[in-house]
Motif scaffolding. Structure first.
Motif, PDB file in Angstrom:
ATOM      1  N   SER A   1     -43.486  -5.992 -22.386  1.00 18.25           N
ATOM      2  CA  SER A   1     -44.798  -6.114 -21.172  1.00 18.25           C
ATOM      3  C   SER A   1     -44.817  -4.720 -20.569  1.00 18.25           C
ATOM      4  CB  SER A   1     -44.344  -7.597 -20.476  1.00 18.25           C
ATOM      5  OG  SER A   1     -45.713  -6.971 -19.715  1.00 18.25           O
TER       6      SER A   1
ATOM      7  N   SER B   1     -41.835 -12.814 -19.373  1.00 17.78           N
ATOM      8  CA  SER B   1     -41.292 -12.682 -20.632  1.00 17.78           C
ATOM      9  C   SER B   1     -39.454 -12.149 -20.354  1.00 17.78           C
ATOM     10  CB  SER B   1     -41.713 -11.190 -21.674  1.00 17.78           C
ATOM     11  OG  SER B   1     -42.076 -10.653 -21.081  1.00 17.78           O
TER      12      SER B   1
ATOM     13  N   MET C   1     -47.046 -12.490 -25.562  1.00 16.20           N
ATOM     14  CA  MET C   1     -48.343 -12.595 -27.138  1.00 16.20           C
ATOM     15  C   MET C   1     -49.339 -11.883 -26.676  1.00 16.20           C
ATOM     16  SD  MET C   1     -49.429 -16.000 -28.897  1.00 16.20           S
ATOM     17  CE  MET C   1     -48.335 -16.652 -30.460  1.00 16.20           C
TER      18      MET C   1
ATOM     19  N   GLN D   1     -52.596 -22.310 -31.147  1.00 15.62           N
ATOM     20  CA  GLN D   1     -53.776 -21.296 -31.670  1.00 15.62           C
ATOM     21  C   GLN D   1     -52.212 -20.801 -32.173  1.00 15.62           C
ATOM     22  OE1 GLN D   1     -52.658 -17.842 -28.622  1.00 15.62           O
ATOM     23  NE2 GLN D   1     -51.352 -18.981 -27.385  1.00 15.62           N
TER      24      GLN D   1
ATOM     25  N   THR E   1     -48.000 -19.885 -19.784  1.00 11.22           N
ATOM     26  CA  THR E   1     -48.080 -18.714 -17.847  1.00 11.22           C
ATOM     27  C   THR E   1     -49.192 -19.390 -17.142  1.00 11.22           C
ATOM     28  OG1 THR E   1     -48.633 -16.738 -19.033  1.00 11.22           O
ATOM     29  CG2 THR E   1     -46.098 -17.584 -18.619  1.00 11.22           C
TER      30      THR E   1
HETATM   31  C1  LIG Z   1     -53.916  -8.251 -24.037  1.00 12.23           C
HETATM   32  C2  LIG Z   1     -53.819  -9.317 -24.049  1.00 12.23           C
HETATM   33  C3  LIG Z   1     -53.462 -10.566 -24.743  1.00 12.23           C
HETATM   34  C4  LIG Z   1     -53.054 -11.866 -24.363  1.00 12.23           C
HETATM   35  N1  LIG Z   1     -53.243 -12.423 -25.838  1.00 12.23           N
HETATM   36  C5  LIG Z   1     -52.613 -13.692 -26.143  1.00 12.23           C
HETATM   37  C6  LIG Z   1     -52.392 -14.783 -26.869  1.00 12.23           C
HETATM   38  O1  LIG Z   1     -52.992 -14.798 -27.493  1.00 12.23           O
HETATM   39  N2  LIG Z   1     -52.664 -15.921 -26.706  1.00 12.23           N
HETATM   40  C7  LIG Z   1     -51.827 -16.160 -25.307  1.00 12.23           C
HETATM   41  O2  LIG Z   1     -51.049 -17.519 -25.446  1.00 12.23           O
HETATM   42  N3  LIG Z   1     -51.483 -15.834 -24.486  1.00 12.23           N
HETATM   43  C8  LIG Z   1     -52.106 -14.400 -24.456  1.00 12.23           C
HETATM   44  N4  LIG Z   1     -52.105 -13.704 -23.259  1.00 12.23           N
HETATM   45  C9  LIG Z   1     -51.995 -13.995 -21.835  1.00 12.23           C
HETATM   46  C10 LIG Z   1     -50.040 -13.691 -22.204  1.00 12.23           C
HETATM   47  O3  LIG Z   1     -49.124 -13.274 -23.465  1.00 12.23           O
HETATM   48  C11 LIG Z   1     -49.255 -14.470 -20.589  1.00 12.23           C
HETATM   49  O4  LIG Z   1     -49.687 -14.303 -19.670  1.00 12.23           O
HETATM   50  C12 LIG Z   1     -47.831 -13.363 -20.823  1.00 12.23           C
HETATM   51  O5  LIG Z   1     -46.900 -14.646 -19.483  1.00 12.23           O
HETATM   52  C13 LIG Z   1     -47.283 -12.677 -20.316  1.00 12.23           C
HETATM   53  O6  LIG Z   1     -46.126 -12.428 -20.527  1.00 12.23           O
HETATM   54  P1  LIG Z   1     -45.438 -11.419 -19.235  1.00 12.23           P
HETATM   55  O7  LIG Z   1     -45.763 -11.294 -18.044  1.00 12.23           O
HETATM   56  O8  LIG Z   1     -44.371 -11.302 -20.019  1.00 12.23           O
HETATM   57  O9  LIG Z   1     -46.553 -10.072 -19.838  1.00 12.23           O
HETATM   58  C14 LIG Z   1     -52.730 -12.411 -23.361  1.00 12.23           C
HETATM   59  C15 LIG Z   1     -52.473 -11.031 -22.291  1.00 12.23           C
HETATM   60  C16 LIG Z   1     -53.424  -9.878 -22.549  1.00 12.23           C
HETATM   61  C17 LIG Z   1     -52.957  -8.949 -21.540  1.00 12.23           C
END
Ligand SMILES: Cc1cc2nc3c(=O)[nH]c(=O)nc-3n(C[C@H](O)[C@H](O)[C@H](O)COP(=O)(O)O)c2cc1C
Length: 210
Positions: free
Chosen positions: A9, A17, A96, A152, A180
């Motif tokens: 991340s 994550s 993701m 999705q 989230t």
């Molecule tokens: C570039 C980008 C693309 C994302 N694409 C998706 C997605 O396709 N589907 C989804 O459910 N969330 C998507 N998200 C949201 C993240 O998956 C979500 O905020 C997640 O909790 C981030 O986890 P982390 O805190 O481990 O980074 C995306 C976020 C970013 C920054």
């Protein structure tokens, strides 16, 4: 026991994550009482992509016994492969991104999935050369991608399972905190549900040999 944790991340150790991966590691430690753990943290968000030397060397089917002569991305790749080889267990903490793994995880995989090193090309297809070991994958997503409430498609898990299998890693288990972006109380409930599922899983899984 050596755990390699791959942190994908952009939010690093503050990420959802990573938080879930820590829950999984805590379960692992609890289910291996008396065992010493060494955790190697491998952040991959700053990892350089494979370069021209790497692509050329791999396409020429280089001699794997000559790995010490590697330079640039090939050298980096060799270091990452050795780090993976020395681990008894792999934990991947990943969000993701656009229905898939983030580009940082893809970059790490491009380094460790290397022809004539971690897989061989045979007439029947790719054959992994790594010793199998448990792989636990902690996924965070803004919306849902599993079950009846999936909002999705999920290209992340099937793709990751297939590429890990190509290098010999078949013992793969996924856990996820999905949604989230929900209100805080709903997110707490989601985290709690995943924590319970993972506790149940580790309580019934046979311990890894020390
Ligand atoms: C570039 C980008 C693309 C994302 N694409 C998706 C997605 O396709 N589907 C989804 O459910 N969330 C998507 N998200 C949201 C993240 O998956 C979500 O905020 C997640 O909790 C981030 O986890 P982390 O805190 O481990 O980074 C995306 C976020 C970013 C920054």
């Amino acid at each position: 026991m050596k755990i390699l944790r791959v942190i994908c991340s952009p939010r690093g150790t503050a990420s959802e994550s990573y938080r879930l991966s820590q829950t999984l590691i805590n379960h692992l430690i609890d289910s291996h009482q008396g065992c010493d753990f060494i955790i190697t943290e491998r952040g991959v968000t700053g990892l350089a992509h494979v370069d021209a030397d790497y692509a050329e060397a791999v396409s020429k089917r280089r001699d794997p016994s000559n790995a010490h002569a590697a330079k640039g991305a090939l050298l980096q790749s060799e270091q990452l492969i050795r780090e993976l080889e020395s681990a008894d267990c792999l934990v991947i903490a990943t969000p993701m991104h656009n229905l898939m793994v983030p580009s940082a995880l893809k970059a790490w995989l491009d380094h460790v999935i290397q022809a004539d090193r971690t897989f061989r090309i045979t007439p029947e297809g790719k054959v992994g050369t790594l010793r199998d070991r448990p792989v636990f994958i902690a996924i965070a997503s803004g919306s849902t991608f599993t079950g009846a409430n999936a909002r999705q498609p999920d290209f992340l898990r099937p793709w990751l399972k297939a590429v890990l299998a190509s290098i010999g890693l078949l013992d793969v288990k996924f856990f996820s905190v999905e949604g989230t972006g929900q209100e805080p109380h709903a997110l707490s409930a989601t985290r709690e549900k995943t924590a319970k599922e993972s506790a149940l899983y580790f309580s019934s899984r046979a311990p890894m040999p020390a």
